[in-house]
Design an enzyme around this catalytic site. Structure first.
Site, mmCIF file in Angstrom:
data_model
loop_
_atom_site.group_PDB
_atom_site.id
_atom_site.type_symbol
_atom_site.label_atom_id
_atom_site.label_comp_id
_atom_site.label_asym_id
_atom_site.label_seq_id
_atom_site.Cartn_x
_atom_site.Cartn_y
_atom_site.Cartn_z
ATOM 1 N N LYS A 250 1.732 5.026 0.057
ATOM 2 C CA LYS A 250 1.208 6.318 0.476
ATOM 3 C C LYS A 250 1.746 7.422 -0.441
ATOM 4 O O LYS A 250 2.958 7.532 -0.663
ATOM 5 C CB LYS A 250 1.615 6.611 1.921
ATOM 6 N N LYS B 13 -13.590 0.651 8.203
ATOM 7 C CA LYS B 13 -12.693 0.731 9.357
ATOM 8 C C LYS B 13 -13.547 0.854 10.609
ATOM 9 O O LYS B 13 -14.457 1.684 10.666
ATOM 10 C CB LYS B 13 -11.745 1.936 9.247
ATOM 11 N N GLU C 155 -6.943 4.646 -3.460
ATOM 12 C CA GLU C 155 -7.777 4.915 -2.290
ATOM 13 C C GLU C 155 -7.908 6.415 -2.026
ATOM 14 O O GLU C 155 -6.919 7.143 -2.006
ATOM 15 C CB GLU C 155 -7.154 4.214 -1.081
ATOM 16 N N LYS D 289 0.866 -1.182 0.000
ATOM 17 C CA LYS D 289 0.000 0.000 0.000
ATOM 18 C C LYS D 289 0.899 1.227 0.000
ATOM 19 O O LYS D 289 1.575 1.513 0.994
ATOM 20 C CB LYS D 289 -0.916 -0.013 1.218
ATOM 21 N N ASP E 183 -2.632 4.968 -2.037
ATOM 22 C CA ASP E 183 -3.477 5.709 -1.095
ATOM 23 C C ASP E 183 -3.039 7.165 -1.042
ATOM 24 O O ASP E 183 -1.989 7.494 -0.514
ATOM 25 C CB ASP E 183 -3.388 5.075 0.296
ATOM 26 N N ASP F 49 -12.623 5.732 1.270
ATOM 27 C CA ASP F 49 -12.221 5.474 2.649
ATOM 28 C C ASP F 49 -12.804 6.534 3.574
ATOM 29 O O ASP F 49 -13.853 6.341 4.180
ATOM 30 C CB ASP F 49 -10.697 5.436 2.754
ATOM 31 N N CYS G 50 -7.505 -0.304 8.806
ATOM 32 C CA CYS G 50 -7.307 0.108 10.194
ATOM 33 C C CYS G 50 -6.622 1.466 10.207
ATOM 34 O O CYS G 50 -6.025 1.883 9.218
ATOM 35 C CB CYS G 50 -6.475 -0.916 10.961
ATOM 36 N N ASP H 232 -2.166 -4.043 8.651
ATOM 37 C CA ASP H 232 -0.740 -4.188 8.914
ATOM 38 C C ASP H 232 -0.285 -3.525 10.207
ATOM 39 O O ASP H 232 0.913 -3.474 10.491
ATOM 40 C CB ASP H 232 0.071 -3.629 7.741
#
Length: 361
Positions: free
Chosen positions: A162, A267, A218, A160, A190, A243, A295, A322
Site C-alpha cells: 500500500k 470485487k 493498482e 501487495k 496499490d 480497481d 476484496c 487476504d
C-alpha cells in the site's frame, strides 16, 4: 427451495494489525452478515462491509437496503429461479452494491446447495486451490520492511504494498521492500487513487529504471480520471490494474475499449455480487483481458464467495483475498481453508460455511 426469511446481524472481528491505506485506517472488520433460510430449512450466508470511502455504503444504508427493499422483493421466490431472483434483487433499489452483494452470495450459496455441488463447480469448475497475496499497510519504511519480511517468513510469495499517502516516500518504500524481500517475491503496488497521473508516471518509471520489477500497479489515480489512467498505462511498462474505476460491466467495457488499463480488479462489493461479476468475467474473456479478484476489508464469508468465483473462472489469474489472514479470529465453521497464501476450496455443497456465530442463540 423457497426463500422464507432473510436476517441480518453485525460482526466485529479485530485485526492482527491496523489496516492502513491512502484512504483510511481501520482496526477491525465491522461488517453486516446475512442469513437466508428456505422452507426446507437450508441456509445461505452473505456479508457486506461498510466501505463508505469506496462504495458509499454504511452500516445504516446496508441494513436499510436489505431489510426495506431487497428482502421484500425476493422473499417467497424459488431458489432455482436464480435469474428471476437476481432481476428482482438488482431492480429493488439503485446502487447499494454491498447490500446487493451480501444477499447475492447467500442466494448463490443456496443455489449451489440445491444442486448438491460446491459453488466453484457451479461457477465453472476450474481450480481446487488458489494463491493469494498479503497486504502490507502503508507505514514508515522500516515498519513496512519488517511487515514484508514477516509475511515472507509465513510463506507468502506475493506482497501487495500500500502506497499513495506520501508520494515522496513511495519510491523508497518499494525499493527497500524489494531489497529486503529479494527478487523472487512478487510485488503488487496499490496507490488507492493516491497519485496524480504525472506523479504516477514519474514514480513507476523511476522504479523501472532502478530495475525493480513489479507485477502490477493498482489504481494509481482517481477512480474517475480515466484519461489520467490511460496516460499512465501508455507511459510505463508495468501493467496497470483498474480497481475503483470498475464497478459495473459497462465500466469494464469502457476500460477495455479505451485501453485505460491492462487488467481489471473484480470485487463483489463493487459489482453487487457474483451475478454481475460473472458478466465482467465474460466481457474480459471475450477481449482476452486478465482479471484479479479482490476484496474490501472482509471476513471469511465474503472472501469465500470471491474465492469460489476465482476458482471457477480461468480469466481470473490473480487473487488478493487476504481478508481472513488479516483477522485475529474466525467466528465461522466450514468453507474454504485459508492457510496463509493457500486457499483450498471446500468440496461440500455451496460455499461450505455451516455456522456463523452472529446467528447462534
Amino acid at each position: 427451495m423457497k426463500i422464507v426469511k432473510i436476517e441480518t446481524a453485525k460482526v466485529n472481528i479485530p485485526l492482527v494489525t491496523p489496516f492502513k491505506t491512502a484512504l483510511r485506517t481501520v482496526d477491525s472488520v465491522n461488517d453486516i452478515v446475512v442469513r437466508i433460510t428456505t422452507d426446507d430449512g437450508q441456509t445461505g450466508f452473505g456479508e457486506a462491509p461498510p466501505t463508505a470511502v469506496i462504495t458509499g455504503d454504511t452500516h445504516g444504508s446496508i441494513l436499510s437496503a436489505i431489510e426495506e427493499f431487497i428482502a421484500p422483493a425476493i422473499i417467497g421466490m424459488e431458489i432455482e429461479n436464480l435469474d428471476g431472483i437476481m432481476k428482482k434483487l438488482h431492480g429493488s433499489i439503485r446502487k447499494n452494491s454491498s447490500a446487493k452483494a451480501a444477499v447475492d452470495m447467500a442466494v448463490y450459496d443456496l443455489f449451489a446447495k440445491s444442486c448438491r455441488k460446491p459453488l466453484y463447480k457451479i461457477l465453472g469448475g476450474g481450480r481446487k486451490e488458489i494463491e493469494t497475496d498479503l497486504t502490507i499497510s502503508v507505514n514508515g519504511v522500516e515498519e513496512m520492511v519488517a511487515d514484508s519480511l514477516k509475511a515472507v517468513s509465513q510463506g507468502f510469495r506475493i506482497l501487495k504494498i500500500k502506497v499513495g499517502k506520501e508520494s515522496k516516500m513511495d519510491v523508497e518504500r518499494i525499493r527497500a521492500i524489494r531489497q529486503a524481500a529479494g527478487p523472487d517475491i512478487k510485488l503488487r503496488i496499490d496507490a488507492n487513487q493516491g497519485w496524480s497521473a504525472k506523479e504516477a508516471v514519474k514514480i513507476i518509471r523511476t522504479l523501472e529504471d532502478m530495475g525493480i520489477v513489479m507485477d502490477l500497479v493498482e489504481q494509481p489515480v482517481n477512480a474517475h480520471d480515466f484519461e489520467g489512467m490511460k496516460f499512465v498505462t501508455s507511459q510505463v511498462y508495468t501493467p496497470i490494474l483498474a480497481d475503483e474505476s470498475v464497478f459495473s460491466p459497462e465500466d469494464a467495457i469502457r476500460i477495455i475499449r479505451e485501453r485505460t488499463a491492462d487488467l481489471i480488479n473484480i470485487k463483489l462489493m463493487k459489482t453487487g455480487g457474483i451475478h454481475e461479476a460473472l458478466k465482467i468475467c465474460a466481457i474480459a474473456e471475450s477481449y482476452g483481458m486478465e482479471c484479479m479478484i479482490g476484496c474490501m476489508l472482509e471476513s471469511k464469508i465474503a472472501v469465500s464467495a470471491a474465492a469460489h468465483l476465482a476458482a471457477g473462472r480461468g480469466i481470473i489469474t490473480r487473487a488478493d483475498l487476504d481478508g481472513p489472514s488479516l483477522c485475529r479470529e474466525d467466528p465461522y465453521i466450514g468453507g474454504p481453508v485459508f492457510d496463509g497464501s493457500r486457499i483450498v476450496m471446500n468440496e461440500d455443497p455451496g460455499m461450505g460455511i455451516s455456522r456463523v456465530e452472529a446467528f447462534c442463540d
